[in-house]
Motif scaffolding. Sequence first.
Motif, PDB file in Angstrom:
ATOM      1  N   ILE A  88       0.838  -1.253  -0.016  1.00 28.22           N
ATOM      2  CA  ILE A  88      -0.019  -0.027  -0.057  1.00 28.22           C
ATOM      3  C   ILE A  88       0.701   1.277   0.169  1.00 28.22           C
ATOM      4  O   ILE A  88       0.714   2.101  -0.784  1.00 28.22           O
ATOM      5  N   ALA A  89       1.960   1.226   0.709  1.00 26.31           N
ATOM      6  CA  ALA A  89       2.572   2.492   1.036  1.00 26.31           C
ATOM      7  C   ALA A  89       3.564   2.837  -0.065  1.00 26.31           C
ATOM      8  O   ALA A  89       3.579   4.011  -0.504  1.00 26.31           O
ATOM      9  N   VAL A  90       4.154   1.954  -0.736  1.00 28.86           N
ATOM     10  CA  VAL A  90       5.084   2.294  -1.645  1.00 28.86           C
ATOM     11  C   VAL A  90       4.591   2.864  -3.053  1.00 28.86           C
ATOM     12  O   VAL A  90       5.003   3.985  -3.402  1.00 28.86           O
ATOM     13  N   PRO A  91       3.547   2.295  -3.626  1.00 27.79           N
ATOM     14  CA  PRO A  91       2.815   2.843  -4.748  1.00 27.79           C
ATOM     15  C   PRO A  91       2.044   4.293  -4.465  1.00 27.79           C
ATOM     16  O   PRO A  91       2.170   5.288  -5.102  1.00 27.79           O
ATOM     17  N   ALA A  92       1.528   4.249  -3.156  1.00 27.22           N
ATOM     18  CA  ALA A  92       0.941   5.556  -2.778  1.00 27.22           C
ATOM     19  C   ALA A  92       1.762   6.846  -2.529  1.00 27.22           C
ATOM     20  O   ALA A  92       1.682   7.863  -3.077  1.00 27.22           O
ATOM     21  N   ALA A 124      -7.679  22.395  -1.114  1.00 28.01           N
ATOM     22  CA  ALA A 124      -8.853  22.477  -0.299  1.00 28.01           C
ATOM     23  C   ALA A 124      -9.370  20.835   0.104  1.00 28.01           C
ATOM     24  O   ALA A 124     -10.158  20.789   0.939  1.00 28.01           O
ATOM     25  N   GLY A 125      -8.713  19.991  -0.533  1.00 27.99           N
ATOM     26  CA  GLY A 125      -9.201  18.551  -0.437  1.00 27.99           C
ATOM     27  C   GLY A 125      -8.544  18.153   0.973  1.00 27.99           C
ATOM     28  O   GLY A 125      -9.467  17.388   1.514  1.00 27.99           O
ATOM     29  N   ASN A 126      -7.566  18.796   1.532  1.00 29.92           N
ATOM     30  CA  ASN A 126      -7.001  18.408   3.007  1.00 29.92           C
ATOM     31  C   ASN A 126      -7.700  19.169   3.929  1.00 29.92           C
ATOM     32  O   ASN A 126      -7.769  18.467   4.925  1.00 29.92           O
ATOM     33  N   LEU A 127      -8.765  19.908   3.449  1.00 28.23           N
ATOM     34  CA  LEU A 127      -9.410  20.625   4.664  1.00 28.23           C
ATOM     35  C   LEU A 127     -10.535  19.850   4.901  1.00 28.23           C
ATOM     36  O   LEU A 127     -11.389  19.979   5.941  1.00 28.23           O
ATOM     37  N   LEU A 128     -11.068  18.663   4.050  1.00 28.24           N
ATOM     38  CA  LEU A 128     -12.408  17.989   4.216  1.00 28.24           C
ATOM     39  C   LEU A 128     -11.948  16.894   5.542  1.00 28.24           C
ATOM     40  O   LEU A 128     -11.056  16.191   5.412  1.00 28.24           O
ATOM     41  N   HIS A 166      -5.295   7.345  -0.500  1.00 24.92           N
ATOM     42  CA  HIS A 166      -4.082   7.986  -0.026  1.00 24.92           C
ATOM     43  C   HIS A 166      -3.542   9.244  -0.874  1.00 24.92           C
ATOM     44  O   HIS A 166      -3.163  10.196  -0.469  1.00 24.92           O
ATOM     45  N   VAL A 167      -3.527   8.564  -2.241  1.00 24.16           N
ATOM     46  CA  VAL A 167      -3.157   9.696  -3.259  1.00 24.16           C
ATOM     47  C   VAL A 167      -3.938  10.646  -3.377  1.00 24.16           C
ATOM     48  O   VAL A 167      -3.548  11.870  -3.393  1.00 24.16           O
ATOM     49  N   THR A 221       9.509  11.391   3.155  1.00 25.70           N
ATOM     50  CA  THR A 221       9.514  10.882   4.431  1.00 25.70           C
ATOM     51  C   THR A 221       8.249  11.072   5.213  1.00 25.70           C
ATOM     52  O   THR A 221       7.777  10.264   5.990  1.00 25.70           O
ATOM     53  N   LEU A 222       7.814  12.126   5.127  1.00 27.94           N
ATOM     54  CA  LEU A 222       6.233  12.658   5.691  1.00 27.94           C
ATOM     55  C   LEU A 222       5.272  11.840   5.377  1.00 27.94           C
ATOM     56  O   LEU A 222       4.532  10.989   6.026  1.00 27.94           O
ATOM     57  N   LEU A 223       5.208  11.394   4.062  1.00 26.82           N
ATOM     58  CA  LEU A 223       4.234  10.448   3.290  1.00 26.82           C
ATOM     59  C   LEU A 223       4.318   9.139   3.896  1.00 26.82           C
ATOM     60  O   LEU A 223       3.471   8.229   4.158  1.00 26.82           O
ATOM     61  N   SER A 224       5.759   8.684   3.885  1.00 23.68           N
ATOM     62  CA  SER A 224       5.834   7.370   4.303  1.00 23.68           C
ATOM     63  C   SER A 224       5.210   6.999   5.639  1.00 23.68           C
ATOM     64  O   SER A 224       4.732   5.797   6.010  1.00 23.68           O
ATOM     65  N   ILE A 225       5.638   8.131   6.450  1.00 25.70           N
ATOM     66  CA  ILE A 225       5.103   8.071   8.128  1.00 25.70           C
ATOM     67  C   ILE A 225       3.829   7.945   8.051  1.00 25.70           C
ATOM     68  O   ILE A 225       2.906   7.353   8.664  1.00 25.70           O
ATOM     69  N   TRP A 226       2.979   8.992   7.378  1.00 25.28           N
ATOM     70  CA  TRP A 226       1.596   9.092   7.503  1.00 25.28           C
ATOM     71  C   TRP A 226       0.869   8.046   6.860  1.00 25.28           C
ATOM     72  O   TRP A 226      -0.119   7.399   7.475  1.00 25.28           O
ATOM     73  N   ILE A 227       1.283   7.373   5.893  1.00 21.37           N
ATOM     74  CA  ILE A 227       0.540   6.360   5.270  1.00 21.37           C
ATOM     75  C   ILE A 227       0.804   5.156   6.159  1.00 21.37           C
ATOM     76  O   ILE A 227      -0.256   4.220   6.165  1.00 21.37           O
ATOM     77  N   TYR A 228       2.071   4.905   6.677  1.00 16.71           N
ATOM     78  CA  TYR A 228       2.292   3.796   7.359  1.00 16.71           C
ATOM     79  C   TYR A 228       1.464   3.519   8.604  1.00 16.71           C
ATOM     80  O   TYR A 228       1.094   2.721   8.972  1.00 16.71           O
ATOM     81  N   ASN A 229       1.363   4.883   9.128  1.00 19.68           N
ATOM     82  CA  ASN A 229       0.485   4.924  10.735  1.00 19.68           C
ATOM     83  C   ASN A 229      -1.064   4.970  10.190  1.00 19.68           C
ATOM     84  O   ASN A 229      -1.701   5.051  11.378  1.00 19.68           O
ATOM     85  N   ASP A 230      -1.409   5.047   9.142  1.00 18.42           N
ATOM     86  CA  ASP A 230      -2.838   5.242   8.971  1.00 18.42           C
ATOM     87  C   ASP A 230      -3.609   3.874   9.500  1.00 18.42           C
ATOM     88  O   ASP A 230      -3.254   2.865   9.353  1.00 18.42           O
TER      89      ASP A 230
END
Length: 297
Positions: A88-92, A124-128, A166-167, A221-230
Amino acid sequence: MSTTVATGALKKRTPVRPARVLLHVFLAGAALAWLAPLLWALYAAMRPYGETSEKGYVSWPDKLSLDNFTNAFTQSEMTHYFVNTLIIAVPAVLLTLFLSSMVAFYVSRFDFRVNLFLLLVFTAGNLLPQQVIITPLYRLYLLIDLPGITMSGKLYDSALGLVLIHVAFQSGFCAFVLSNYMRSLPHELTEAALVDGASVWRLYWQIVLPLCKPAMAALATLLSIWIYNDFFWALVLISTGENMPITSALNNLSGQYFTDPNLVAAGALLTAIPTLVVYFALQRQFVSGLTLGANKG
């Protein structure tokens, strides 16, 4: 002569200001406050449950061991769920960086009327809040059939569904950061390349994108941590236990009528190791990406 110079150096030494001492005390206290839960979890994970249930967690240990870590790793089938997380994380991460960098390149290097509007739409998508759209998104995932593409035959209960969500949620933030970084690059580079006959794709892929490596590394780095911890999206959009990512593997350590908190603490610490590895591996690029432009003025 040397004694005179040393004495003069001591006299010229700047005295320690009380504000600086208070700042260091505050930073040390903040660091300890952040480390305290981690150290307490490590302390609990190294103690057997029988000892803590008898003496309590605030007590001196009779025995410290790594048995809980071994049991947590085997009982939760952590290797299987770690592979699921990589799928999940690597392609995302790669898709998010690729698509957001193209959007950032467009809005930062070309002057069109919709530039600002397009960037606002992505941001704006991040505000939802995720909880607001979960019901229609859940129904949409159930309606999309993907026979032969996913194991479930639908977008629901598949790794592809988690990659896409995630994308979609992370692209806005990445496009915003990369567009600001690309605007700091000299326009003479792209103008000279256009004069020499370079295509837009070559301008993006061979000129602008290599210059964005520090920012891309920081975002990776940030994306890997965020997606991994989801945990939220996996809990809602995955129903089969074997398809869950590693954060959901901790559920296997909780029984219906009994839960060993020490075992869960050990499992939580084990799941945190890959994020630490990613951070320390990309630490230099991460720090340099965050501090870019800090000295510009």
